[in-house]
Design a protein around this motif. Sequence first.
Motif, PDB file in Angstrom:
ATOM      1  N   VAL A  91      -9.927 -43.192 -13.388  1.00 29.23           N
ATOM      2  CA  VAL A  91     -10.940 -43.725 -14.299  1.00 29.23           C
ATOM      3  C   VAL A  91     -12.034 -44.347 -13.437  1.00 29.23           C
ATOM      4  CG1 VAL A  91     -11.367 -45.223 -16.271  1.00 29.23           C
ATOM      5  CG2 VAL A  91      -9.085 -44.236 -15.921  1.00 29.23           C
ATOM      6  N   VAL A  92     -13.234 -43.782 -13.522  1.00 29.20           N
ATOM      7  CA  VAL A  92     -14.352 -44.257 -12.703  1.00 29.20           C
ATOM      8  C   VAL A  92     -15.365 -44.946 -13.620  1.00 29.20           C
ATOM      9  CG1 VAL A  92     -16.337 -43.516 -11.295  1.00 29.20           C
ATOM     10  CG2 VAL A  92     -14.060 -42.550 -10.867  1.00 29.20           C
ATOM     11  N   VAL A  93     -15.791 -46.130 -13.219  1.00 35.58           N
ATOM     12  CA  VAL A  93     -16.860 -46.833 -13.938  1.00 35.58           C
ATOM     13  C   VAL A  93     -18.048 -46.931 -12.993  1.00 35.58           C
ATOM     14  CG1 VAL A  93     -17.555 -48.920 -15.184  1.00 35.58           C
ATOM     15  CG2 VAL A  93     -15.158 -48.200 -15.210  1.00 35.58           C
ATOM     16  N   ARG A  94     -19.235 -46.594 -13.514  1.00 38.32           N
ATOM     17  CA  ARG A  94     -20.448 -46.618 -12.682  1.00 38.32           C
ATOM     18  C   ARG A  94     -21.507 -47.507 -13.322  1.00 38.32           C
ATOM     19  NH1 ARG A  94     -20.225 -42.082  -9.272  1.00 38.32           N
ATOM     20  NH2 ARG A  94     -18.694 -40.525  -9.919  1.00 38.32           N
ATOM     21  N   ASN A  95     -22.099 -48.368 -12.490  1.00 39.78           N
ATOM     22  CA  ASN A  95     -23.221 -49.211 -12.931  1.00 39.78           C
ATOM     23  C   ASN A  95     -24.543 -48.703 -12.362  1.00 39.78           C
ATOM     24  OD1 ASN A  95     -21.564 -51.225 -14.329  1.00 39.78           O
ATOM     25  ND2 ASN A  95     -20.771 -51.684 -12.281  1.00 39.78           N
ATOM     26  N   PHE A 120     -13.662 -39.688 -16.423  1.00 35.89           N
ATOM     27  CA  PHE A 120     -12.262 -39.390 -16.106  1.00 35.89           C
ATOM     28  C   PHE A 120     -12.192 -38.184 -15.174  1.00 35.89           C
ATOM     29  CE2 PHE A 120     -12.244 -41.426 -20.258  1.00 35.89           C
ATOM     30  CZ  PHE A 120     -11.288 -42.407 -20.073  1.00 35.89           C
ATOM     31  N   TYR A 121     -11.357 -38.310 -14.167  1.00 37.64           N
ATOM     32  CA  TYR A 121     -11.103 -37.200 -13.241  1.00 37.64           C
ATOM     33  C   TYR A 121      -9.607 -36.901 -13.289  1.00 37.64           C
ATOM     34  CZ  TYR A 121     -15.762 -38.116 -11.391  1.00 37.64           C
ATOM     35  OH  TYR A 121     -17.113 -38.279 -11.263  1.00 37.64           O
ATOM     36  N   TYR A 122      -9.262 -35.627 -13.344  1.00 35.93           N
ATOM     37  CA  TYR A 122      -7.853 -35.239 -13.382  1.00 35.93           C
ATOM     38  C   TYR A 122      -7.275 -35.314 -11.970  1.00 35.93           C
ATOM     39  CZ  TYR A 122      -3.672 -32.449 -14.214  1.00 35.93           C
ATOM     40  OH  TYR A 122      -2.377 -32.011 -14.288  1.00 35.93           O
ATOM     41  N   VAL A 174     -21.436 -51.115  -7.376  1.00 31.89           N
ATOM     42  CA  VAL A 174     -22.114 -49.868  -7.751  1.00 31.89           C
ATOM     43  C   VAL A 174     -21.213 -49.038  -8.659  1.00 31.89           C
ATOM     44  CG1 VAL A 174     -23.037 -47.695  -6.825  1.00 31.89           C
ATOM     45  CG2 VAL A 174     -23.513 -49.872  -5.675  1.00 31.89           C
ATOM     46  N   ASP A 175     -19.968 -48.855  -8.237  1.00 28.84           N
ATOM     47  CA  ASP A 175     -18.990 -48.113  -9.040  1.00 28.84           C
ATOM     48  C   ASP A 175     -17.592 -48.399  -8.507  1.00 28.84           C
ATOM     49  OD1 ASP A 175     -18.591 -46.483  -6.760  1.00 28.84           O
ATOM     50  OD2 ASP A 175     -20.054 -45.013  -7.422  1.00 28.84           O
ATOM     51  N   PHE A 176     -16.591 -47.968  -9.216  1.00 30.90           N
ATOM     52  CA  PHE A 176     -15.209 -48.116  -8.740  1.00 30.90           C
ATOM     53  C   PHE A 176     -14.304 -47.166  -9.509  1.00 30.90           C
ATOM     54  CE2 PHE A 176     -13.231 -50.291 -12.325  1.00 30.90           C
ATOM     55  CZ  PHE A 176     -14.328 -50.828 -12.989  1.00 30.90           C
ATOM     56  N   LYS A 177     -13.119 -47.000  -8.944  1.00 32.20           N
ATOM     57  CA  LYS A 177     -12.105 -46.154  -9.578  1.00 32.20           C
ATOM     58  C   LYS A 177     -10.847 -46.993  -9.800  1.00 32.20           C
ATOM     59  CE  LYS A 177      -9.059 -44.394  -7.238  1.00 32.20           C
ATOM     60  NZ  LYS A 177      -7.637 -44.278  -6.875  1.00 32.20           N
ATOM     61  N   ILE A 178     -10.248 -46.860 -10.974  1.00 31.37           N
ATOM     62  CA  ILE A 178      -8.920 -47.466 -11.150  1.00 31.37           C
ATOM     63  C   ILE A 178      -7.948 -46.405 -11.651  1.00 31.37           C
ATOM     64  CG2 ILE A 178      -9.509 -49.900 -11.543  1.00 31.37           C
ATOM     65  CD1 ILE A 178      -9.325 -49.346 -14.585  1.00 31.37           C
ATOM     66  N   ASP A 200     -11.628 -49.533  -0.685  1.00 29.20           N
ATOM     67  CA  ASP A 200     -11.328 -48.091  -0.609  1.00 29.20           C
ATOM     68  C   ASP A 200     -11.719 -47.394  -1.904  1.00 29.20           C
ATOM     69  OD1 ASP A 200     -10.274 -47.946   1.907  1.00 29.20           O
ATOM     70  OD2 ASP A 200      -8.251 -47.373   1.290  1.00 29.20           O
ATOM     71  N   SER A 201     -11.692 -48.134  -3.009  1.00 32.88           N
ATOM     72  CA  SER A 201     -11.860 -47.488  -4.317  1.00 32.88           C
ATOM     73  C   SER A 201     -13.093 -48.007  -5.065  1.00 32.88           C
ATOM     74  CB  SER A 201     -10.602 -47.695  -5.160  1.00 32.88           C
ATOM     75  OG  SER A 201     -10.255 -49.060  -5.190  1.00 32.88           O
ATOM     76  N   CYS A 202     -13.949 -48.761  -4.355  1.00 29.22           N
ATOM     77  CA  CYS A 202     -15.183 -49.278  -4.982  1.00 29.22           C
ATOM     78  C   CYS A 202     -16.371 -48.896  -4.101  1.00 29.22           C
ATOM     79  CB  CYS A 202     -15.189 -50.810  -5.014  1.00 29.22           C
ATOM     80  SG  CYS A 202     -13.827 -51.573  -5.882  1.00 29.22           S
TER      81      CYS A 202
HETATM   82  O1  C5P Z   1     -17.142 -39.784  -5.273  1.00 22.79           O
HETATM   83  P1  C5P Z   1     -17.535 -40.478  -6.543  1.00 22.79           P
HETATM   84  O2  C5P Z   1     -18.978 -40.859  -6.577  1.00 22.79           O
HETATM   85  O3  C5P Z   1     -17.117 -39.712  -7.769  1.00 22.79           O
HETATM   86  O4  C5P Z   1     -16.695 -41.847  -6.559  1.00 22.79           O
HETATM   87  C1  C5P Z   1     -16.874 -42.827  -7.564  1.00 22.79           C
HETATM   88  C2  C5P Z   1     -16.059 -44.066  -7.194  1.00 22.79           C
HETATM   89  O5  C5P Z   1     -14.673 -43.794  -7.277  1.00 22.79           O
HETATM   90  C3  C5P Z   1     -16.291 -44.568  -5.760  1.00 22.79           C
HETATM   91  O6  C5P Z   1     -16.245 -45.989  -5.753  1.00 22.79           O
HETATM   92  C4  C5P Z   1     -15.112 -44.003  -4.981  1.00 22.79           C
HETATM   93  O7  C5P Z   1     -14.769 -44.833  -3.894  1.00 22.79           O
HETATM   94  C5  C5P Z   1     -14.022 -44.015  -6.038  1.00 22.79           C
HETATM   95  N1  C5P Z   1     -13.072 -42.906  -5.843  1.00 22.79           N
HETATM   96  C6  C5P Z   1     -11.789 -43.194  -5.406  1.00 22.79           C
HETATM   97  N2  C5P Z   1     -10.882 -42.175  -5.229  1.00 22.79           N
HETATM   98  C7  C5P Z   1     -11.207 -40.915  -5.503  1.00 22.79           C
HETATM   99  C8  C5P Z   1     -12.513 -40.602  -5.944  1.00 22.79           C
HETATM  100  C9  C5P Z   1     -13.425 -41.618  -6.117  1.00 22.79           C
HETATM  101  O8  C5P Z   1     -11.459 -44.348  -5.170  1.00 22.79           O
HETATM  102  N3  C5P Z   1     -10.295 -39.953  -5.339  1.00 22.79           N
END
Ligand code: C5P
Length: 253
Positions: A91-95, A120-122, A174-178, A200-202
């Motif tokens: 689940v990615v949220v983008r600002n 959402f990414y599979y 800027v954005d993040f993934k959970i 790593d995920s933001c």
């Molecule tokens: O690459 P993208 O722009 O789609 O990534 C969006 C956000 O999700 C970023 O903060 C990136 O670090 C995070 N992300 C992640 N793991 C992934 C893909 C993206 O933590 N497999």
Amino acid sequence: MARRKKIYEGKAKILYEGPEPGTLVQYFKDDATAYNAEKHAVIDGKGVLNNRLSEFFMTGLNAIGVPTHFIRRLNMREQLVRQVEIIPLEVVVRNFAAGSLSKRLGLEEGTQLPRPIVEFYYKDDRLGDPLVAEEHIIAFGWASQQDLDDMVALALRVNDFLSGVMLAVGIRLVDFKIEIGRLWEGDFQRLVVADEISPDSCRLWDIETGRHLDKDVFRRDLGDLADAYSEVARRLGVLPTNVTHSGKPRLIN
Ligand code: C5P
């Protein structure tokens, strides 16, 4: 002493059986990967920083009533978490526009979005984690409509919390993934934030200078990744102010 049972090993973490049923020990490795593991490096101290930063964010979320899998940190590299059934969606949220959104839609990186966008990414390494629509998610049974509504609500609450915490220390989220998991309580399920929340995920940009303080430093060869993560930790008060990355990060409790 008997060796612990390894449940799962991913690119940046290992999950071991926990001390009680329904718990796991989440171990943070120093490995950094990008572009579906095509790029790989071991970055001294990254696991220690992410363990501590993820603890900081998850504890804050728990404190404001956003449920997470986090129970407590055990040591420098490990935390005790609840065992959940991970929903196979990132689940990615983008600002602000950046990364794959900028590429896909031709938006300049840093463009403010009209409102937070949830995507959402599979989760499938073989396919490179493709972007999917709610239609796919429901048709293929990865989650129900109710789950999706709950996931969006959860993700937006995480966004509000993280944006505020970061803004207070001069950093733009800027954005993040959970990742979200199902926690079963008898026949009932609760959705909780799982996995990790860390640089790593933001995407985290310094508001004044625009300096990248996240995994893009590694993805795009922008400098020293541990230095960038230490800066985030230092501003949040997770590391003492005099720490530079000339040696191993030191932790304060
Ligand atoms: O690459 P993208 O722009 O789609 O990534 C969006 C956000 O999700 C970023 O903060 C990136 O670090 C995070 N992300 C992640 N793991 C992934 C893909 C993206 O933590 N497999």
